[in-house]
Design an enzyme around this catalytic site. Structure first.
Site, mmCIF file in Angstrom:
data_model
loop_
_atom_site.group_PDB
_atom_site.id
_atom_site.type_symbol
_atom_site.label_atom_id
_atom_site.label_comp_id
_atom_site.label_asym_id
_atom_site.label_seq_id
_atom_site.Cartn_x
_atom_site.Cartn_y
_atom_site.Cartn_z
ATOM 1 N N CYS A 2 0.848 -0.816 -0.259
ATOM 2 C CA CYS A 2 -0.205 -0.379 0.179
ATOM 3 C C CYS A 2 1.040 1.279 0.601
ATOM 4 O O CYS A 2 2.463 0.797 0.502
ATOM 5 C CB CYS A 2 -1.020 0.009 0.694
ATOM 6 S SG CYS A 2 -2.336 -1.542 1.476
ATOM 7 N N LYS A 603 6.744 -11.131 -16.871
ATOM 8 C CA LYS A 603 6.352 -11.144 -16.048
ATOM 9 C C LYS A 603 5.439 -12.150 -15.477
ATOM 10 O O LYS A 603 5.076 -12.740 -14.296
ATOM 11 C CB LYS A 603 5.531 -9.654 -15.008
ATOM 12 C CG LYS A 603 5.820 -9.925 -13.674
ATOM 13 C CD LYS A 603 7.094 -9.706 -12.963
ATOM 14 C CE LYS A 603 7.544 -10.420 -11.492
ATOM 15 N NZ LYS A 603 8.179 -10.704 -11.029
HETATM 16 C C1 F6R Z 1 11.286 -16.337 -13.045
HETATM 17 C C2 F6R Z 1 9.867 -16.139 -12.858
HETATM 18 C C3 F6R Z 1 8.570 -16.921 -13.336
HETATM 19 C C4 F6R Z 1 7.989 -17.152 -12.726
HETATM 20 C C5 F6R Z 1 6.689 -18.005 -13.090
HETATM 21 C C6 F6R Z 1 5.302 -18.670 -12.427
HETATM 22 O O1 F6R Z 1 11.937 -15.396 -11.728
HETATM 23 O O2 F6R Z 1 9.505 -14.875 -12.454
HETATM 24 O O3 F6R Z 1 9.380 -18.454 -13.793
HETATM 25 O O4 F6R Z 1 8.273 -18.022 -11.077
HETATM 26 O O5 F6R Z 1 6.679 -17.405 -14.973
HETATM 27 O O6 F6R Z 1 5.047 -17.179 -12.193
HETATM 28 P P1 F6R Z 1 4.345 -16.484 -11.295
HETATM 29 O O7 F6R Z 1 4.470 -17.150 -9.923
HETATM 30 O O8 F6R Z 1 3.400 -15.268 -11.379
HETATM 31 O O9 F6R Z 1 2.760 -17.989 -11.770
#
Ligand code: F6R
Length: 608
Positions: A2, A603
């Protein structure tokens, strides 16, 4: 996480554009819901808030049109309590005489709300920011305009009542001042011409003024358009502090003074781990989550399995979680890659099974596909995510937040640490252990970050010229080796493979030749066994780099040694993550790559 921003000016004028602009500069701290409040010279409060991102909510509610002499903006990153209108901030007190907003976590929020209701106050939502406002309200007598002394006394009494780490800003319609307090969350003051302002972070202040005043924990700030006073919450004494002039670029301030978001986020790990532990210790959601885990297999005809499902970094946390559940609580959990779950277990899932789906974004398609299958086959869906309001959160029977705030850098760092912390907390609870032992993590992470930064940089200088290397871990450190190798691959473009150390001799050992780097992660207690694995490499000319607690025998067998303090072996892998992240970061920088935005990666991966 926040973000809060407050401003007080000498003239009634359109404050809306300033509140909007400052809010946008805090948007990295939260974007589930947002609100602005202004107070006119006559004491009329205009409060506008809504769910969503600041640009969308502002377009609906016309923030730029808001006028007044005092204003507050808040951007919320929900932890518990879904993003909603009532939970959006700022909040009013019972009679609508005061308005305020907070940043952080009040961990006795539930108990305080019950107290307010018993005392007859009007409690509208479940958000702990509202609790901060009522906590001040209950110490004001309610008759007439409070003086500065009344407000200071009420805020000091509220401080005694509120447990947790937070900062809040508050103002009374008839008192021509703005007040703020800091306890554990960031707070900085700006001093301008005919105005003063206060914010969770510098970037929202710098476009207004470069004259700043740092606020420390346990201090109350009293702002008027011309003056800023600091008071100690302990004894109420006035505190003298010189203002500073900030002459750096805003972009550097946005990164907290670090050259990259990744480094900033690595340095945020002690704080976010501490905040998460506070939250988990006090939240009833954890009991519901554990009940669902314990209920696995409790239905006739199916023994029931517990799966931990995630991708990339989140999968590595699942793997560590499986070690924790087994070793601490004797609970078997199957770690599975998101896309593998359907192929490997889809047809055998039944109503007695439970899966914990782990995702920073809560939007990873490979994970959501598995959630869908779990649902269709009647299994329990538990979620762990950083982004509240995400698809995974909405699809979960019970969820737990990672409470890291916005992770901007593409490589996941602080969210991995908090995934590991969360699993360790759950394993402790399943094992009936006292979770107070985990509170040390905050200081330990801080120490290891400071102590390993330079050594990690020097190791990365050696690794820099290699395009192919191995990271080896054993048991609890196996997930850390995988995670360290993934970080290195992501941001240096070198090939780095993480392997269970005993497995190395079954094939990959043939890659070793003169100077070939192999990094070993050895948890306390595993050092003597790791010496065997080290020697398999060094006798073939390889260069062994150990990440371990102080251990003379291991140290004499390797070329480089990154020392991580000797702590409980279950806490240790979380600490060892830090040098692994730092080695990757410094090697990336040495290669001229921007670690925040590596090529080909995104991301959030919403594709199959
Ligand atoms: C590594 C990285 C990716 C994510 C993967 C899963 O640094 O960021 O390997 O961990 O794409 O992403 P989430 O956790 O958002 O499901």
């Amino acid at each position: 996480m926040c973000g809060i921003f407050g401003i007080i000016t000498s003239k009634d004028h359109p404050l809306g554009p300033t509140l909007l602009e400052s809010g946008k500069r805090l948007a990295y701290r939260g974007y589930d819901s947002v609100g602005c409040a202004t107070v006119s010279a006559e004491g009329t409060i205009d409060l506008r808030k809504g769910v969503g991102r600041i640009d969308d909510v502002s377009a609906d509610l016309d923030f730029p049109a808001m006028r007044g002499v005092r204003g507050i903006t808040q951007l919320r990153w929900a932890t518990f309590g879904s993003p909603s209108y009532v939970n959006a901030q700022p909040h009013l007190d019972s009679d609508g005489d005061m308005v305020g907003a907070h940043n952080g976590n009040v961990v006795n929020n539930v108990q305080m709300r019950e107290l307010f209701i018993r005392e007859g106050m009007t409690v509208r939502g479940t958000n702990d920011g509202e609790t901060c406002v009522h906590a001040v309200e209950r110490h004001l007598d309610g008759d007439g305009t409070p003086t500065q002394e009344d407000m200071l006394a009420a805020i000091r009494a509220a401080y005694d009542d509120l447990e947790g780490d937070y900062a809040f800003v508050i103002t009374h319609r008839d008192d021509h001042r703005l007040y703020a307090i800091k306890k554990g969350s960031g707070l900085v003051v700006g001093l301008g011409e005919g105005l003063s302002c206060v914010s969770s972070d510098l970037p929202s202040i710098l476009p207004i003024t470069r004259r700043i005043l740092r606020v420390l924990d346990g201090e109350i700030v009293v702002l008027s358009p011309e003056t800023v006073e600091l008071y100690s919450v302990g004894d109420g004494a006035n505190i003298e502090r010189d203002e500073e002039f900030y002459d750096g670029p805003i972009e550097v301030a946005e990164k907290g003074g670090y050259p990259h978001f990744m480094l900033k986020e690595i340095h945020e790990q002690p704080a976010v781990a501490g905040e998460l532990l506070h939250l988990l210790n006090s939240s009833p959601h954890v009991d519901r989550f554990l009940d669902a885990m314990r209920a696995t297999g409790n239905r006739p005809g199916n023994r029931g399995s517990l799966y931990l499902v995630g991708c990339g970094t989140s999968y590595h946390a699942c793997l560590l979680g499986a070690y924790y559940f087994n070793q601490l609580a004797g609970v078997a959990a199957v770690p599975v890659l998101g896309p593998q779950f359907i192929e490997q277990y889809g047809k055998s899932i039944g109503p007695s099974d439970t899966a914990i789906f782990v995702s920073q974004s809560g939007e990873t398609k490979d994970v959501l596909n598995s959630v869908k299958v779990m649902r269709e086959r009647g299994g329990r869906v538990l979620g762990v995510m950083n982004v509240l309001g995400s698809t995974l959160m909405n699809a979960s029977d019970v969820y737990l937040p990672l409470a890291c705030g916005y992770e901007i850098s593409v490589p996941a760092t602080k969210t991995f640490v908090n995934q590991a912390v969360l699993f360790l907390h759950l394993a402790y609870r399943l094992a009936g252990r006292d979770t107070a032992a985990l509170d040390a993590l905050h200081d330990l992470l801080d120490l290891v970050t400071k102590d390993t930064e330079e050594p990690a940089r020097s190791v990365s200088a050696y690794l820099h010229s290699w395009d192919d290397l191995y990271y080896l871990g054993y048991g609890l450190t196996h997930p850390i080796a995988l995670e360290g190798a993934l970080k290195l691959k992501e941001i240096t473009y070198a090939h780095c493979e993480g392997i269970f150390s005993s497995e190395f001799k079954h094939g990959p050992l043939s890659a070793v030749h003169d100077g070939y780097p192999v990094v070993f992660f050895a948890a306390p207690g595993d050092e003597m066994m790791m010496i065997n694995h080290v020697n398999e490499v060094t006798v073939r000319g390889g260069r062994a780099i150990a990440v371990a607690a102080p251990h003379s025998a291991l140290q004499s067998n390797v070329h480089d040694y990154l020392v991580v303090p000797n702590v409980d072996r279950y806490l240790w892998p979380i600490l060892a993550t830090v040098p692994a992240q730092l080695v990757a970061y410094y090697m990336s920088v040495a290669r001229g790559i921007d670690p925040d935005f590596p090529r080909n990666l995104s991301k959030t991966l919403t594709v199959d």
